[in-house]
Enzyme design. Structure first.
Site, PDB file in Angstrom:
ATOM      1  N   LYS A 177       0.858  -1.179   0.000  1.00 41.86           N
ATOM      2  CA  LYS A 177       0.000   0.000   0.000  1.00 41.86           C
ATOM      3  C   LYS A 177       0.890   1.224   0.000  1.00 41.86           C
ATOM      4  O   LYS A 177       1.456   1.601   1.030  1.00 41.86           O
ATOM      5  CB  LYS A 177      -0.909   0.044   1.222  1.00 41.86           C
ATOM      6  CG  LYS A 177      -2.012   1.108   1.093  1.00 41.86           C
ATOM      7  CD  LYS A 177      -2.431   1.713   2.413  1.00 41.86           C
ATOM      8  CE  LYS A 177      -1.584   2.856   2.845  1.00 41.86           C
ATOM      9  NZ  LYS A 177      -1.691   4.076   1.984  1.00 41.86           N
ATOM     10  N   GLU A 388       9.224  16.040  14.820  1.00 42.09           N
ATOM     11  CA  GLU A 388       9.640  15.973  13.425  1.00 42.09           C
ATOM     12  C   GLU A 388       8.767  16.898  12.583  1.00 42.09           C
ATOM     13  O   GLU A 388       7.554  16.721  12.512  1.00 42.09           O
ATOM     14  CB  GLU A 388       9.535  14.525  12.916  1.00 42.09           C
ATOM     15  CG  GLU A 388      10.171  14.303  11.574  1.00 42.09           C
ATOM     16  CD  GLU A 388      10.136  12.844  11.159  1.00 42.09           C
ATOM     17  OE1 GLU A 388      11.100  12.375  10.534  1.00 42.09           O
ATOM     18  OE2 GLU A 388       9.129  12.158  11.449  1.00 42.09           O
TER      19      GLU A 388
END
Length: 494
Positions: A177, A388
């Site tokens: 995926k 992040e």
């Protein structure tokens, strides 16, 4: 624009069972560049069933190693044949420069060739000395089974290869995926696997969103392993979903990566130029949308002002634009969501006391562009330092001693990568040895080798990709113990 048939199940391309489709947006101008099938649970279950049948009844797991390796090499050759087209497509889909896209294709080819060579050079198993000539004991490695491979949007082709190449080399079947944002080159890769002669059902792809496709793959009882690369929040969901079926899990969840620069690394003008140039590359390649980006500059206090001033000057000169245009050095962010996220991080940093030295804005016009940004006088309590960003944002922290530098570099819940810059070989080895990060560069930043393991400490994930350990992730160890002279044990006297 009509939808492509981008779901591949059991050797057949098809649309989503629901008929749903998704528009893929070109991040350089926010226009639609493709329409793909938007798969769901039914498509995912069909793909797992096809991979299960190909593993349980198909030939691939029992195909001789030499044939598997030969197919991987054919794929590498086909990738090189299509290098320019794939590089252009990767640029259009992700926003990165076309030269970065071409380099990605080369790296993907290298990964397929590496794993082909690795399996070909292995022995037939590890013989275990049982202490008796009547016992033959050997440990062999077999494929795990059906692998669910879930890849991120920043390096779709590269990350797909880091999973697909070892999975196939080990004899597994898989369902992949790709990110719903950037699926186009992964679809092309599956087509090349077909062209190379991979049997039907071994490679399956479902394009669609993480929920429901990724979530269903993680929980599916027919899946034996799930390998996920992406964000921390999604990775923990994958791990929880996989727990009920006790499947193998491998996670690469990004990093908050320190680039530690000692003053002695910049004593000459040439060394100073190199360190500044590498700090720019560490932070701003692919607009900072790199899991190993050197987004935290940790610099010796005596060097800070000179270094940051030059870094900011050069950052302001970086040329933004469409990745396929000549002279462009930095493309857009991948989506409107990522642009808004980056803007939010910078705004919060300024409120918390950071000093803007470069960037901090987007240019006028269409597309998801944001100028490379340098934030000075940062500290560890700031959100932009701890989380992040995945955008072109570099924070600057300072230190006075080696111990302080190491403490700052390790003061993160992540541990993917980091670097140390110094002219002192002893210091370089000491600091590299103390950094709690899966990859440590000395006087460099960003290179990796397919033959060397990649992965992180702490919340950067579990398991490793690339190298021998990257192949081991897709295998199960089996101990075969053979008694050549069986005789009664006489434990029971009756």
């Amino acid at each position: 624009m009509s939808a492509q048939q981008t779901i591949h199940v059991g050797g057949e391309w098809r649309a989503a069972a629901s008929g749903a489709a998704r528009e893929i947006i070109d991040p350089a101008d926010a226009t639609v560049c493709a329409v793909v099938a938007e798969g769901g649970v039914e498509d995912t279950d069909d793909a797992v069933a096809a991979a299960r049948a190909a593993f349980d009844q198909g030939a691939w797991p029992r195909t001789p190693v030499a044939e598997r390796a030969a197919l991987l090499r054919r794929v590498a050759d086909l990738l090189q044949r299509n290098r320019e087209a794939l590089g252009q497509l990767e640029s259009r889909d992700t926003g990165k420069t076309v030269e970065e896209g071409r380099i990605d294709v080369d790296c993907v080819s290298d990964a397929f060739r590496y794993f082909a060579d690795l399996v070909m050079n292995e022995s037939g198993g590890r013989v275990v000395d049982a202490g008796s000539p009547d016992i033959h004991s050997v440990v062999v490695h077999e494929p795990v089974g059906v692998c669910a491979l879930i890849t991120p949007w920043n390096y779709p082709l590269l990350q797909a290869s880091w999973k697909i190449a070892p999975a196939l080399a080990a004899g597994n079947t898989f369902v992949i995926k790709p990110s719903e944002i950037t699926p186009l080159t992964t679809v092309e890769l599956i087509q090349l696997l077909e062209e190379a002669g991979l049997p039907a059902g071994v490679a399956n792809i479902v394009t669609g969103a993480g929920d429901p496709v990724g979530a269903r793959l993680a929980e599916h009882p027919g899946v034996d392993l799930v390998s996920f690369t992406g964000g921390l929040a999604s990775g923990t969901k994958v791990m929880r979903a996989a727990a009920d079926s006790v499947k193998k899990v491998a996670l690469e969840l990004g990093g908050k990566n320190p680039n530690v620069v000692f003053a002695d690394a910049c004593e000459s003008d040439a060394d100073f130029d190199t360190a500044v140039d590498q700090a720019l590359n560490a932070a701003f390649i692919h607009s900072g949308q790199v899991c190993s980006a050197g987004s935290r500059l940790i610099i010796e206090e005596s060097l800070r002002e000179r270094f940051v001033a030059e870094l900011a000057r050069r950052a302001e000169k970086i040329r933004l634009g469409r990745g396929t245009d000549d002279g462009v050095e930095c493309g857009p962010l991948v989506s409107a969501q990522q642009l808004a996220r980056t803007e939010s991080f910078v705004a919060s940093a300024l409120v918390e006391g950071a000093v803007l030295r470069a960037g901090g804005r987007g240019p006028e016009g269409d597309g998801y562009f944001y100028r490379p940004t340098v934030l000075d006088q940062c500290h560890r309590s700031m959100r932009v330092v701890r989380e992040e960003v995945f955008g072109p944002v570099l924070t600057v922290e300072t230190f006075r001693t080696e111990d302080e530098a190491v403490a700052l570099a390790n003061d993160t819940e992540y541990g993917l990568a980091g670097a140390v810059w110094t002219a002192d070989p002893g210091r370089a080895r000491r600091v590299a040895g103390r950094l709690r990060h899966g990859t440590v560069w000395i006087n460099d930043f960003h290179p990796y080798l397919p033959q060397a393991e990649w992965g992180g400490f702490g919340k950067s994930g579990i398991g490793r990709e690339l190298g021998p350990a990257g192949l081991a992730e897709y295998r199960e160890a089996k101990h075969i113990y053979q008694n050549l002279a069986p005789r009664p044990v006489r434990w029971f006297t009756g």
